[in-house]
Scaffold this active site. Structure first.
Site: not given
Lengths: 324, 355
Positions: A60, A129
């Site tokens: 990322e 998540h």
């Protein structure tokens, strides 16, 4: 003028913006061949090629860091972070560079990049998540933040983000990716950043929210029918914040309950409460109450419904404000 | 990937010692090129030495010394084209001087004055990166993005040995390999990250061998040999330009000055090793090489030193003549299209300051 799910509206916006501006490219994990784990980028690679819808390594900070360099080479990158909490490694780039680089060049270079990511809970997912990390982003100077709650806004705000000369982060409420279809304008469609939306008119209390919590607020307003008239204000953009719309609504109702899914301490609801304290305190007829996630790690999903602000918790807060 | 294996072990060297160690040469460099390279070295050396003085005189703030890193900077920049982009760390704060950046600009940066924040597009030199290794992905993204646009531009990122421990280095190098970015990752391995020796940064035998894991060649050069640095960089740039992707260059020296003006290395460094390094410092070493080859005379060397000193002296005068910055600059430039709240903040600040 088709009816689209929220995630389809995101996909539509990406198609329109890549078509409109050849300097826009999408990069992220699994965005190309797969079309994204939520299919937000489906069809882009077939349509625009592997150079404009790029499957990246699983990194990322590398995605956001190379996006800074892509801006310097003349691109307008749209970075996908696969999930909310997966974006934390990229905060290094966000804080150290994305929000600062334009300033560092004394405004000579622009960094018109977009970061988009699904956020929030309620989807029965594994740990990390389900986060609502907007505070980290809003707190970073030089960075703007938008959070749509509807399909049309998801399209329009993403288009605005991509066209904006500054870095913009767009959080998409993943719980509502495929809950309701809505009419979404065809072709180019932009919802300007910095404009809140009155999602429902009311006179007794303002329910302030954004993203998934707008849907909770609307159900609260329904639940309170006959008891109180609740106005629902969908902020749509956290930075720049539409303070005028916020103050105007609370001036009318005299009461405010702010709903946020993220943990409470120094969350965005605190900012909303502070703005009301500074600009509207003499219009208030009761305390500003926050209904938020708790200051604990987001729980295992069998307990997530106890964590995410519920209709019952918000109704309870409204009753407390009305009784004050 | 067979062509990237193995990474080099021995340091590439061209400059000899005038005795047992023979001098080599670099193809294609004319005497004028060699003198231009020497001028670059001397300018950087002069800038660095004067900066230390200016710091002691209170004329600039904390300063990251790069004494004996000049060969790595000048040697590599001279191997690039003007259209190629440089991504410096704070150790390369003055590298823009090699691209015509005014001395006053760099001194202004160290004076904390806005005149020191340049437009990267003017020189092909990105802003000074203060956090370690986080500019590696920028250089890679720039190179990759330029290639996507069909532009013939190489990028080079400079960082130290400690930077190779950072996640940003790893992610940047990973992208560089996968995207075949025309980028050069230039590591100035001076063997110290403030007080931490390279042996505590990595258990790898060399830093260059890390390159193998990213699918790129790992090259090792003597960092105090400006010609070896030049040649290795020229080779890496040629590979990048012809679609061969990135190269990792490990240039090895020994840090022979404090990390920065605020550092006291006497508590941790090997002083004898520092003295040894100083004897072989890169500017004198190249000067003696040029003298042996009849390219440089003492009078020309003196001229070059005087010229550099004059530039730096003019630079500090110009930097000190910069007017105090307007408080509006606190707010300007953070956004192209700022949130309305910034205008209110500026108004309030002006009222409080009476400005």
């Amino acid at each position: 003028v088709p009816d689209l799910y929220l995630v389809e509206a995101v996909n539509d916006a990406l198609h329109v913006e890549l078509e409109r501006d050849p300097s826009v490219l999408v990069l992220g994990e699994d965005v190309g061949r797969l079309g994204g784990v939520f299919r937000a980028t489906a069809g882009l690679q077939e349509r625009f090629g592997v150079d404009r819808c790029v499957d990246t390594p699983l990194a990322e900070a590398g995605i956001l860091g190379t996006a800074v360099g892509l801006c310097m080479a003349g691109w307008r990158p749209v970075c996908e972070m696969q999930y909310d909490a997966f974006s934390y490694p990229a905060l290094d780039q966000l804080i150290n560079h994305v929000g600062r680089y334009r300033w560092r060049t004394r405004g000579k270079m622009s960094f018109p990049l977009t970061i988009r990511m699904p956020y929030g809970g309620g989807v029965r997912a594994p740990e990390l998540h389900d986060d609502s990390p907007e505070t980290y982003y809003v707190h970073t100077p030089g960075v703007k933040v938008a959070i749509p709650s509807t399909p049309a806004d998801a399209k329009g705000l993403l288009a605005a983000a991509i066209r904006d000369p500054d870095p913009v982060v767009v959080f998409e409420p993943k719980l509502h990716y495929r809950t309701t279809k809505e009419e979404v304008p065809d072709g180019e469609y932009v919802v300007p950043l910095g404009q809140a939306r009155v999602a429902r008119q009311g006179t007794d209390v303002t329910l302030v929210g954004y993203g998934a919590m707008v849907h909770v607020a609307l159900r609260v307003a329904e639940a309170l029918e006959g008891e109180a008239s609740a106005e629902v204000l969908d902020l749509r953009t956290l930075k720049p914040l539409d303070e005028d719309a916020l103050v105007a609504s609370v001036r009318k109702t005299g009461r405010a309950v702010v709903v946020q899914e993220a943990p409470r301490v120094v969350g965005f609801a605190a900012e909303v409460a502070a703005v009301l304290a500074e600009r509207a305190i003499f219009d208030l007829r009761g305390p500003v109450i926050r209904v938020t996630g708790y200051d604990v790690p987001y729980p295992y999903w069998q307990l997530e419904d106890a964590y995410v602000p519920s209709v019952a918790r918000v109704v309870d807060a409204v009753r407390r404000v009305l009784a004050a | 990937v067979s062509q990237v294996l193995p990474a080099e072990g021995d340091l590439r060297r061209i400059i000899g010692d005038g005795e047992a160690l023979p001098d080599g040469e670099v193809d294609g460099l004319t005497p004028d090129d060699l003198l231009a390279l020497y001028r670059g070295l001397v300018l950087l050396r002069t800038y660095d030495e004067r900066s230390l003085v200016y710091h002691r005189q209170g004329r600039i703030g904390t300063y990251a010394i790069f004494w004996n890193h000049e060969a790595m900077q000048a040697g590599s920049v001279f191997a690039l084209e003007g259209r190629d982009w440089i991504f410096p760390s704070y150790r390369e704060s003055a590298i823009g001087l090699l691209r015509g950046m005014p001395v006053s600009t760099v001194l202004s940066w160290w004076r904390g004055h806005p005149a020191g924040w340049w437009n990267p597009e003017d020189f092909g030199v990105a802003s000074i990166c203060v956090p370690i290794a986080t500019h590696v992905p920028h250089a890679v993204g720039f190179a990759w993005g330029s290639a996507l646009k069909g532009e013939d531009r190489v990028s080079i990122a400079y960082f130290g040995d400690g930077a190779t421990s950072e996640g940003s280095f790893h992610e940047g190098a990973t992208f560089a390999g996968v995207m075949k970015a025309p980028a050069i990752l230039f590591c100035n391995n001076n063997q110290w990250a403030i007080s931490t020796p390279v042996s505590q940064q990595t258990a790898a035998a060399t830093l260059a061998e890390k390159a193998i894991g990213y699918g790129m060649p790992g090259v090792r050069v003597d960092g105090a040999d400006v010609l070896a640095v030049y040649e290795a960089t020229r080779e890496a740039a040629a590979r990048a330009r012809t679609g061969g992707g990135p190269t990792f260059i490990e240039a090895v020296t020994y840090r022979s000055a404090p990390h920065a003006t605020a550092d006291d290395p006497s508590t941790y460094i090997d002083e004898a090793r520092v003295e040894e390094e100083k004897e072989h410092e890169c500017v004198g070493r190249f000067g003696r090489y040029l003298e042996r080859r009849g390219v440089l005379t003492e009078s020309v060397a003196e001229e070059i030193r005087t010229e550099a000193l004059e530039l730096v002296r003019t630079g500090i005068v110009e930097a000190e003549a910069e007017p105090p910055p307007d408080p509006a600059l606190v707010f300007e430039h953070a956004y192209a299209d700022p949130p309305p709240s910034l205008a209110f903040d500026l108004e309030e600040l002006r009222r409080i300051l009476g400005a």
